[in-house]
Design a protein around this motif. Structure first.
Motif, short mmCIF file in Angstrom:
data_model
loop_
_atom_site.label_atom_id
_atom_site.label_comp_id
_atom_site.label_asym_id
_atom_site.label_seq_id
_atom_site.Cartn_x
_atom_site.Cartn_y
_atom_site.Cartn_z
N ALA A 1 0.83 -1.21 0.00
CA ALA A 1 0.00 0.00 0.00
C ALA A 1 0.87 1.26 0.00
O ALA A 1 0.62 2.20 -0.77
CB ALA A 1 -0.93 0.00 1.21
N LEU A 2 1.87 1.29 0.85
CA LEU A 2 2.73 2.48 0.93
C LEU A 2 3.47 2.70 -0.38
O LEU A 2 3.65 3.85 -0.83
CB LEU A 2 3.73 2.32 2.08
CG LEU A 2 3.14 2.22 3.49
CD1 LEU A 2 4.27 2.12 4.51
CD2 LEU A 2 2.23 3.41 3.80
N LEU B 1 -3.30 5.01 -4.70
CA LEU B 1 -4.34 4.59 -3.76
C LEU B 1 -4.97 5.79 -3.06
O LEU B 1 -4.27 6.58 -2.44
CB LEU B 1 -3.75 3.66 -2.71
CG LEU B 1 -3.54 2.20 -3.09
CD1 LEU B 1 -2.64 1.52 -2.06
CD2 LEU B 1 -4.88 1.47 -3.16
N HIS B 2 -6.29 5.87 -3.11
CA HIS B 2 -6.96 6.88 -2.28
C HIS B 2 -7.49 6.26 -0.99
O HIS B 2 -7.66 6.95 0.01
CB HIS B 2 -8.10 7.58 -3.04
CG HIS B 2 -9.19 6.69 -3.53
ND1 HIS B 2 -10.11 6.09 -2.70
CD2 HIS B 2 -9.54 6.32 -4.78
CE1 HIS B 2 -10.97 5.38 -3.41
NE2 HIS B 2 -10.64 5.50 -4.68
N SER C 1 -4.85 -1.74 14.33
CA SER C 1 -3.44 -1.40 14.54
C SER C 1 -3.20 0.08 14.29
O SER C 1 -3.35 0.58 13.17
CB SER C 1 -2.55 -2.22 13.60
OG SER C 1 -1.24 -1.72 13.57
N GLU C 2 -2.82 0.79 15.35
CA GLU C 2 -2.56 2.23 15.23
C GLU C 2 -1.37 2.49 14.30
O GLU C 2 -1.33 3.49 13.58
CB GLU C 2 -2.28 2.84 16.61
CG GLU C 2 -3.44 2.74 17.59
CD GLU C 2 -4.51 3.79 17.34
OE1 GLU C 2 -4.47 4.47 16.30
OE2 GLU C 2 -5.41 3.91 18.20
N ALA C 3 -0.37 1.60 14.33
CA ALA C 3 0.80 1.79 13.48
C ALA C 3 0.41 1.76 12.00
O ALA C 3 0.88 2.58 11.20
CB ALA C 3 1.84 0.72 13.78
N VAL C 4 -0.47 0.81 11.63
CA VAL C 4 -0.93 0.71 10.25
C VAL C 4 -1.79 1.92 9.87
O VAL C 4 -1.60 2.53 8.82
CB VAL C 4 -1.71 -0.60 10.03
CG1 VAL C 4 -2.41 -0.60 8.67
CG2 VAL C 4 -0.77 -1.79 10.15
N HIS D 1 -2.25 6.96 6.87
CA HIS D 1 -2.63 8.37 6.87
C HIS D 1 -1.46 9.27 6.51
O HIS D 1 -1.62 10.25 5.76
CB HIS D 1 -3.19 8.76 8.25
CG HIS D 1 -4.63 8.41 8.43
ND1 HIS D 1 -5.19 8.14 9.66
CD2 HIS D 1 -5.64 8.28 7.53
CE1 HIS D 1 -6.48 7.89 9.51
NE2 HIS D 1 -6.77 7.96 8.23
N ARG D 2 -0.29 8.95 7.03
CA ARG D 2 0.88 9.78 6.69
C ARG D 2 1.18 9.73 5.19
O ARG D 2 1.70 10.69 4.62
CB ARG D 2 2.11 9.30 7.48
CG ARG D 2 2.12 9.75 8.94
CD ARG D 2 3.49 9.53 9.56
NE ARG D 2 3.88 8.13 9.56
CZ ARG D 2 3.62 7.29 10.55
NH1 ARG D 2 2.94 7.71 11.62
NH2 ARG D 2 4.03 6.03 10.48
N ALA D 3 0.82 8.61 4.56
CA ALA D 3 1.02 8.47 3.11
C ALA D 3 -0.11 9.10 2.31
O ALA D 3 -0.11 9.05 1.08
CB ALA D 3 1.13 6.99 2.76
N GLY D 4 -1.08 9.73 3.01
CA GLY D 4 -2.20 10.39 2.32
C GLY D 4 -3.29 9.44 1.88
O GLY D 4 -4.06 9.76 0.98
#
Length: 363
Positions: free
Chosen positions: A68-69, A75-76, A98-101, A106-109
């Motif tokens: 995904a990253l 990816l939207h 999972s908060e990490a995921v 989210h950081r990747a938009g």
């Protein structure tokens, strides 16, 4: 399809580790993250990213996350396949929430819109959805799950209730699901969250439990599962075909706004053993290609359907494998363009031919 049969067919993964109860305090809510171009009821992706994808909770979950990253520019939305609903609770599969995921996506938009499946069958779900009190309880359970993390919305993948040979039961499911999605989508929109529904293709008698017109009116996106034309419990054949896409796209675009439609492509295949009545084995694209090379089978491409396949013999049994790759996706994409559909999806991250992303970039 089905997503449900694939997950339930894997022993040891039915363990549900988290539960979102109807009463009691909510789990801590992480700080809200605003993803680009995201607003309930508004067309997504100002930067024109057109792909959404599911993230399975089994198998190599880290590889799926990294996948995904790596493709964040296309990816939207990512929908982790994390939750399962009963009549009054929503429970999480292994790794759910999972908060990490969530934070990494989210950081990747990328929007994070987790998928929820349902356990009750047609009769029970129809009764629940037509009962205002029970329907409200179910909606509250779903909302509690959404509020438990910094999710951007919810994806309802309610398939168990839709698979019934009883026409009257299908009608009660259809009308009941209209009521449930009407209520849920309104509540989600009031919170600035997205309401997404995943449905079977409405063609050749399939998908009649879904009212495309009503769902298209209340949901932000309607994801059509463009796979399992031939499925694990039936005869061998292509998972999708160009003629089949033409049929369901004609109906879908007559009933749902085109900018709300997503057609999801398969990144997997089925391995049928000839002469047996058992279910076909599930293969990712990578597994299918590895098997083909290992057995020395020829790569064949069926131009009529737009899908690859091969045959091999093992332990005295003949096998037929049908799957999908980048070549097949590129062959089928013109059907979406013909009907003015730009939204695409992928089942599932980590399953697919890596070149599929190049094919989807042209959509």
């Amino acid at each position: 399809m089905d997503h449900v049969s694939v997950t339930r067919g894997r022993p040891g993964l039915a363990l549900l580790l988290t539960a979102v109860a109807l009463a009691g305090p909510l789990a801590p809510v992480a700080a809200a993250v605003t993803s680009p171009g995201t607003e309930a009821g508004v067309e997504l992706s100002a930067d024109r990213r057109t792909v959404s994808a599911w993230m399975p909770y089994w198998g190599d979950t880290e590889a799926a996350y990294q996948d995904a990253l790596e493709h964040a520019d296309q990816l939207h939305t990512v929908s982790p396949f994390w939750y399962e609903a009963s009549a009054d609770t929503v429970k999480g599969h292994e790794g759910a929430g999972s908060e990490a995921v969530i934070d990494g996506l989210h950081r990747a938009g990328i929007n994070v819109v987790p998928t929820v499946t349902e356990t009750p069958g047609a009769s029970e779900m129809a009764g629940l959805m037509h009962d205002p009190r029970r329907r409200a309880v179910h909606v509250e359970a779903l909302l509690r799950m959404v509020q438990s993390r910094s999710y951007d919305g919810i994806d309802l993948d309610y398939e168990t209730m839709a698979v019934t040979g009883d026409r009257a039961a299908r009608e009660r499911v259809r009308t009941g699901y209209n009521l449930l999605t009407r209520d849920l989508c309104a509540r989600l929109h009031a919170r600035g969250k997205q309401c997404v529904v995943t449905v079977l293709a409405r063609v050749r008698g399939s998908g009649e439990a879904y009212d495309y017109q009503r769902l298209g009116a209340v949901a932000d996106r309607v994801r059509i599962m463009g796979y399992d034309l031939h499925w694990s419990g039936g005869d061998a054949g292509p998972l999708s075909s160009k003629d089949w896409y033409e049929e369901f796209l004609r109906y879908a675009t007559d009933t749902i706004p085109r900018n709300k439609i997503e057609v999801a492509f398969p990144g997997y295949g089925w391995d049928w053993t000839r002469g047996t009545k058992g279910r076909a084995g599930h293969l990712t694209w990578k597994e299918a290609e590895s098997l083909r090379r290992q057995t020395g089978a020829d790569y064949n491409f069926d131009a009529q359907s737009g899908t690859p396949h091969f045959r091999y013999r093992q332990n005295g049994a003949d096998h037929d494998v049908w799957y999908q790759d980048a070549r097949g996706v590129a062959e089928q994409l013109p059907l979406l363009k013909k009907y003015g559909v730009r939204g695409t999806g992928l089942w599932a991250l980590g399953f697919e031919d890596p070149e599929v992303w190049t094919a989807l970039r042209g959509q």
